[in-house]
Design an enzyme around this catalytic site. Structure first.
Site, mmCIF file in Angstrom:
data_model
loop_
_atom_site.group_PDB
_atom_site.id
_atom_site.type_symbol
_atom_site.label_atom_id
_atom_site.label_comp_id
_atom_site.label_asym_id
_atom_site.label_seq_id
_atom_site.Cartn_x
_atom_site.Cartn_y
_atom_site.Cartn_z
ATOM 1 N N SER A 61 -21.429 29.156 -30.629
ATOM 2 C CA SER A 61 -20.568 29.533 -29.508
ATOM 3 C C SER A 61 -21.144 30.809 -28.907
ATOM 4 O O SER A 61 -22.082 31.405 -29.446
ATOM 5 C CB SER A 61 -19.125 29.751 -29.979
ATOM 6 N N LEU A 109 -4.724 34.183 -41.466
ATOM 7 C CA LEU A 109 -5.506 33.862 -40.271
ATOM 8 C C LEU A 109 -5.896 32.390 -40.303
ATOM 9 O O LEU A 109 -6.377 31.886 -41.321
ATOM 10 C CB LEU A 109 -6.777 34.718 -40.216
ATOM 11 N N LEU A 153 -13.043 18.997 -37.731
ATOM 12 C CA LEU A 153 -13.134 17.538 -37.823
ATOM 13 C C LEU A 153 -14.546 17.093 -38.167
ATOM 14 O O LEU A 153 -14.817 15.905 -38.274
ATOM 15 C CB LEU A 153 -12.700 16.899 -36.498
ATOM 16 N N SER A 154 -15.450 18.051 -38.335
ATOM 17 C CA SER A 154 -16.851 17.744 -38.633
ATOM 18 C C SER A 154 -17.100 17.723 -40.137
ATOM 19 O O SER A 154 -16.881 18.723 -40.836
ATOM 20 C CB SER A 154 -17.765 18.779 -37.973
ATOM 21 N N GLU A 167 -20.013 17.556 -41.604
ATOM 22 C CA GLU A 167 -21.141 18.441 -41.911
ATOM 23 C C GLU A 167 -20.701 19.896 -41.972
ATOM 24 O O GLU A 167 -21.091 20.646 -42.870
ATOM 25 C CB GLU A 167 -22.236 18.256 -40.856
ATOM 26 N N GLN A 168 -19.898 20.322 -41.006
ATOM 27 C CA GLN A 168 -19.427 21.699 -41.005
ATOM 28 C C GLN A 168 -18.522 21.977 -42.204
ATOM 29 O O GLN A 168 -18.599 23.055 -42.813
ATOM 30 C CB GLN A 168 -18.684 21.991 -39.701
ATOM 31 N N CYS A 220 -27.408 24.261 -19.247
ATOM 32 C CA CYS A 220 -26.198 25.033 -19.505
ATOM 33 C C CYS A 220 -26.438 26.526 -19.288
ATOM 34 O O CYS A 220 -25.594 27.223 -18.713
ATOM 35 C CB CYS A 220 -25.694 24.778 -20.923
#
Length: 396
Positions: free
Chosen positions: A139, A173, A200-201, A203-204, A363
């Site tokens: 991000s 938190l 929802l990942s 892998e993460q 981007c």
């Protein structure tokens, strides 16, 4: 040969007319038949080369998709700065983005939204680790100076978010869309809070579990593979909530559901920091991005977000635009990606490689040109008179 001497095919004629109607940036097109035409009155700032014909039906119907797929397939090449290409595109939006495209995203199921998230984030941890920084933050970073390293800027972004939330030891938190987990880990270590991340990942989720164990924070930091709506239904509440780079996946049609979930998850007087890409006004999602990069995504306008807050007893406290910070972040990513191509080629084919190259570079150009912004919106549940009177705590 100059294309102005007369098009030799109907397709060549149609594309010439299309490009001749575009304004704002002078450019040149090298066609598949060996002809070239300069468009605009000044010296061309970039050139497009069509190595082969593209489907004229697809080109006329959806030029953005046709261009993106043509670049991915190696049919179209760009000679010059992609920022100039993006400036041309944004200056001719009515011609490039069909008015027939629906603005309102459709209501989708939880399983569809999970599939959409995993389409992008579950490519593989190894792939992302090639060009993200050591924190695996995906991000917008926060640069105090242009000379800051990417890792330094990402840590500064995490700290910037945590300082805005005015965390205190013992507080709880929640990070909605917690990525690879560094925000919740740093919050626990720096502020002594009980932190939870949800994603929802797959892998993460797996990587975050590993990192929590490596840091010995199993009693203080948790991560769950769960939808924010399901977490809200369980009745858990938190003092502070962050969501960094997740809101773009919610979908416009689901905004009321998301805000209601926040209202349920946040304790009275609690704080929420929403960090999201924004448009200046409401507009359809880029069709190429929608299909290949972020299926199901929608970029909100700032006013869409702010107008929702009072309906859920949320009080806006602070709004900050980090547009140039994201341009710089993406430029770092694009450079690191380019330097990792040898390793990327061991994982994926050339079409995938060109797709991600176009995505990262375009981007960065969109943020540079001002067509995209990124905002951090801080708000409280109800009124909180116990917060800092100034912003000094953010920069201390």
């Amino acid at each position: 040969m100059n294309g102005k001497e007369g098009p030799n095919t109907m397709q060549r004629y149609i594309m010439d007319k299309f490009f001749a109607g575009m304004r704002s940036v002078p450019f040149q097109v090298h066609y598949w038949d060996g002809t070239s035409t300069a468009y605009g009155e000044d010296v061309p700032r970039f050139a497009l080369t069509f190595k082969e014909k593209v489907s004229i039906k697809d080109f006329v119907k959806n030029p953005v998709m046709s261009f993106g797929e043509g670049y991915m397939d190696g049919i179209i090449e760009i000679d010059g700065k992609i920022e100039d290409v993006i400036q041309l595109a944004t200056g001719n939006r009515e011609q490039l983005w069909s008015r027939a495209m629906p603005l309102l995203s459709r209501l989708t199921s939880k399983s569809k939204q999970k599939d959409d998230v995993q389409h992008h984030y579950d490519i593989s941890n190894e792939f992302y680790s090639l060009w993200l920084d050591e924190t695996m933050s995906y991000s917008c970073a926060y640069f105090r100076t242009p000379e800051d390293t990417l890792e330094q800027a990402q840590l500064q972004k995490i700290d910037h978010v945590l300082k805005k939330l005015q965390l205190k030891p013992g507080e709880t938190l929640l990070d909605i869309g917690s990525g690879w987990g560094w925000l919740i880990i740093r919050a626990a270590k720096q502020y002594g809070v009980q932190a939870k991340g949800i994603t929802l990942s797959e892998e993460q989720y797996k990587k975050t579990l590993e990192r929590i164990a490596e840091q010995g924070l199993q009693n203080q930091v948790k991560v769950e593979l769960i939808d924010y709506r399901d977490l809200a239904a369980r009745g858990e509440q938190f003092d502070k909530i962050a969501s960094v780079g997740m809101f773009e996946h919610v979908g416009q049609a689901h905004y009321p559901t998301f805000m209601h979930a926040l209202q349920t998850l946040m304790r009275d007087k609690g704080l929420m920091l929403l960090h999201t890409i924004t448009h200046a006004k409401e507009e359809p999602t880029d069709p190429w991005i929608q299909k290949y990069i972020f299926p199901g995504g929608y970029i909100p306008s700032l006013r869409e977000i702010v107008s929702l807050l009072p309906d859920y007893d949320f009080n806006t406290l602070d709004i900050e635009n980090l547009r140039l910070h994201y341009a710089m972040t993406l430029e770092h990513w694009a450079a690191r990606y380019d330097n990792s191509l040898e390793e990327v080629r061991k994982m994926f084919d050339e079409r995938f490689i060109r797709m991600w190259d176009l995505y990262l570079q375009s981007c960065a150009a969109f943020f540079r040109s001002g067509n995209l912004n990124i905002h951090q919106v801080l708000f409280s549940k109800g009124f909180n008179n116990e917060l800092s009177l100034t912003r000094e705590h953010i920069y201390d």
